[in-house]
Design an enzyme around this catalytic site. Structure first.
Site, PDB file in Angstrom:
ATOM      1  N   CYS A  19       0.912  -1.369  -0.206  1.00  0.00           N
ATOM      2  CA  CYS A  19      -0.037  -0.060  -0.143  1.00  0.00           C
ATOM      3  C   CYS A  19       0.887   1.109   0.069  1.00  0.00           C
ATOM      4  CB  CYS A  19      -0.812  -0.034   1.440  1.00  0.00           C
ATOM      5  SG  CYS A  19      -1.721   1.659   1.491  1.00  0.00           S
ATOM      6  N   VAL A  59      -6.063   1.079   5.708  1.00  0.00           N
ATOM      7  CA  VAL A  59      -4.612   1.276   6.260  1.00  0.00           C
ATOM      8  C   VAL A  59      -4.016   2.520   5.453  1.00  0.00           C
ATOM      9  CG1 VAL A  59      -4.191  -0.996   6.834  1.00  0.00           C
ATOM     10  CG2 VAL A  59      -3.900  -0.560   4.449  1.00  0.00           C
TER      11      VAL A  59
HETATM   12  N1  GSH Z   1      -7.553   8.621   2.212  1.00  0.00           N
HETATM   13  C1  GSH Z   1      -6.985   7.279   2.805  1.00  0.00           C
HETATM   14  C2  GSH Z   1      -6.436   6.162   1.798  1.00  0.00           C
HETATM   15  C3  GSH Z   1      -5.807   5.114   2.244  1.00  0.00           C
HETATM   16  C4  GSH Z   1      -6.198   3.613   1.387  1.00  0.00           C
HETATM   17  O1  GSH Z   1      -6.685   4.027   0.358  1.00  0.00           O
HETATM   18  N2  GSH Z   1      -5.745   2.666   1.803  1.00  0.00           N
HETATM   19  C5  GSH Z   1      -6.038   1.477   1.148  1.00  0.00           C
HETATM   20  C6  GSH Z   1      -4.763   0.525   0.854  1.00  0.00           C
HETATM   21  S1  GSH Z   1      -3.768   1.400  -0.156  1.00  0.00           S
HETATM   22  C7  GSH Z   1      -7.093   0.768   1.879  1.00  0.00           C
HETATM   23  O2  GSH Z   1      -6.940   0.497   3.221  1.00  0.00           O
HETATM   24  N3  GSH Z   1      -8.299   0.449   1.278  1.00  0.00           N
HETATM   25  C8  GSH Z   1      -9.351  -0.309   2.035  1.00  0.00           C
HETATM   26  C9  GSH Z   1      -9.302  -1.637   1.920  1.00  0.00           C
HETATM   27  O3  GSH Z   1      -8.558  -2.187   0.846  1.00  0.00           O
HETATM   28  O4  GSH Z   1      -9.974  -2.451   2.370  1.00  0.00           O
HETATM   29  C10 GSH Z   1      -5.660   7.706   3.691  1.00  0.00           C
HETATM   30  O5  GSH Z   1      -5.119   8.719   3.546  1.00  0.00           O
HETATM   31  O6  GSH Z   1      -5.238   7.299   4.633  1.00  0.00           O
END
Ligand code: GSH
Length: 209
Positions: A19, A59
């Site tokens: 990620c 995350v």
């Molecule tokens: N806007 C969030 C974006 C974080 C994000 O997109 N994380 C992804 C992984 S890279 C995630 O956990 N998505 C939810 C999932 O995969 O269940 C931040 O700034 O923390």
């Protein structure tokens, strides 16, 4: 491995090994030499745990005693305030606001396109690739002026840009020759001890040596 109570890291970072947002936080931690307990929230590991902590189940999520943070920019700024050395934001309010704005722009303009890059819609992926490649080419000349992103010092802007640059080959994005200054900056940074330390095993495989 058991860690004695006195040596147990105070903080826990829920991170995913590929990620880019988690990588941004791991880079801040590595550059500051902060020890945390990293929980690899890949696939089916601890989803209930994470969904209890974060309303988005996303995350990175950082737990510092009874404080739970789950937005990357907020986590990075918190770490910079909690562990001020070395500082990753300037003291002067104007320069500080500028760096925060660069971070915001990168999140909105480039990180926001990553779902398109990784999705099934080939047209959307090609459009995202083009926007990121052209955007990076436009900013490349600024790296001829300063050693870091618009700055003489390392900042949260570098810690946001570098995880994206590291992933360019895996996103099938090739920078043109006009972006040479940016490429040189990236290569220099990729060799920093902090950067090497920030990489998960999956990220190391993105650019095998
Ligand atoms: N806007 C969030 C974006 C974080 C994000 O997109 N994380 C992804 C992984 S890279 C995630 O956990 N998505 C939810 C999932 O995969 O269940 C931040 O700034 O923390």
């Amino acid at each position: 491995m058991a860690i004695s109570a006195s040596r147990r890291p105070v903080m826990t970072l829920y991170s995913r090994s590929n990620c880019p947002h988690s990588h941004r936080v791991r880079l801040v931690l590595a550059e500051k030499g902060i020890t945390v307990d990293i929980v690899d929230a890949n696939g089916d590991v601890l989803p209930e745990d994470l969904s209890e902590l974060s309303p988005y189940g996303a995350v990175p999520t950082l737990v510092d005693r009874d404080l739970v943070l789950y937005n990357t920019q907020i986590i990075m700024e918190y770490l910079d305030e909690r562990y001020p050395h070395p500082p990753l934001l300037p003291v002067d309010p104007v320069s500080r606001a500028r760096i925060k704005l660069y971070v915001h722009r990168m999140e909105k303009d480039w990180y926001g396109l990553l779902p398109d890059l990784e999705g099934d819609d080939a047209k959307a992926a090609a459009a995202a690739r083009k926007i990121i490649r052209e955007g990076l080419t436009v900013i490349a000349p600024v790296f001829e002026q300063k050693p870091f992103f618009m700055s003489d010092e390392l900042s949260l802007a570098d810690c946001t840009l570098l995880p994206l640059l590291w992933r360019l080959p895996s996103f099938d994005i090739e920078l043109p020759p006009q972006a040479k200054a940016l490429q040189k900056y990236a290569e220099r940074f990729f060799n920093r001890a902090g950067f090497r330390q920030s990489l998960s095993a999956a990220e190391k495989e993105m650019r095998p040596v």
